[in-house]
Design a protein around this motif. Structure first.
Motif, PDB file in Angstrom:
ATOM      1  N   GLN A 101       0.834  -1.193   0.000  1.00  0.00           N
ATOM      2  CA  GLN A 101       0.000   0.000   0.000  1.00  0.00           C
ATOM      3  C   GLN A 101       0.876   1.252   0.000  1.00  0.00           C
ATOM      4  O   GLN A 101       1.947   1.257   0.602  1.00  0.00           O
ATOM      5  N   PRO A 102       0.433   2.313  -0.657  1.00  0.00           N
ATOM      6  CA  PRO A 102       1.185   3.566  -0.611  1.00  0.00           C
ATOM      7  C   PRO A 102       1.231   4.089   0.825  1.00  0.00           C
ATOM      8  O   PRO A 102       0.312   3.857   1.603  1.00  0.00           O
ATOM      9  N   SER A 103       2.289   4.808   1.144  1.00  0.00           N
ATOM     10  CA  SER A 103       2.419   5.381   2.480  1.00  0.00           C
ATOM     11  C   SER A 103       1.421   6.523   2.657  1.00  0.00           C
ATOM     12  O   SER A 103       0.917   7.080   1.674  1.00  0.00           O
ATOM     13  N   PRO A 104       1.139   6.895   3.902  1.00  0.00           N
ATOM     14  CA  PRO A 104       0.247   8.039   4.132  1.00  0.00           C
ATOM     15  C   PRO A 104       0.734   9.316   3.432  1.00  0.00           C
ATOM     16  O   PRO A 104      -0.077  10.081   2.907  1.00  0.00           O
ATOM     17  N   LEU A 105       2.041   9.537   3.398  1.00  0.00           N
ATOM     18  CA  LEU A 105       2.576  10.721   2.742  1.00  0.00           C
ATOM     19  C   LEU A 105       2.365  10.658   1.228  1.00  0.00           C
ATOM     20  O   LEU A 105       2.034  11.661   0.591  1.00  0.00           O
TER      21      LEU A 105
END
Length: 149
Positions: A101-105
């Motif tokens: 999953q992509p990071s929160p940033l």
């Protein structure tokens, strides 16, 4: 070209323009650079760029001092590291494994353009003819801009 949708890479494009400029810039200067890229009038692009810059300040990508915008380098350095890690994990993922999953940033950067966040399932789709995964890229050259910092 619809100026309200710069290839759904608004945040990455504005970030790239500020990176290339290498100095704090006004919304007019940034908008003019974007307008030159898309070959449209600055007046059509400037509202979109303004929205991206405002959201980018709120999310910590940019800062604004005396009506000049600049990059928050520590945030961009962290983003670069997270993108590198994400790409490594994507390339290391076996066919039957769950995609990272992509990071929160990374998600925050994607949300600067007001579109829903891109998840690995919507970025990659199976090719009907070969079964291989192919990456969908939006129009324009901004899709690789962030990864090169």
């Amino acid at each position: 070209m619809n100026p309200s949708n710069l290839g759904k890479q608004n945040g990455a494009l504005v970030l790239e323009v500020l990176q290339v400029l290498g100095h704090p810039a006004t919304i007019e200067e940034i908008s003019q650079r974007v307008a030159n890229i898309y070959k449209v009038a600055r007046e059509r692009i400037q509202p979109v760029v303004g929205d991206v810059l405002t959201a980018g300040v709120q999310e910590g990508f940019f800062r604004c001092t005396n009506y000049r915008y600049s990059i928050v380098q520590t945030t961009i350095d962290q983003l670069r590291q997270e993108i590198d890690k994400y790409v490594y994990e994507m390339l290391s993922t076996e066919e039957d494994e769950v995609l990272p999953q992509p990071s929160p940033l990374m998600i925050k950067l994607e949300q600067l353009d007001g579109s829903p966040p891109v998840t690995p399932q919507s970025v990659l789709s199976p090719s009907p003819s070969s079964g291989e995964l192919r990456e969908r890229t939006p129009p324009g050259d901004a899709s690789s801009a962030v990864a090169t910092y």
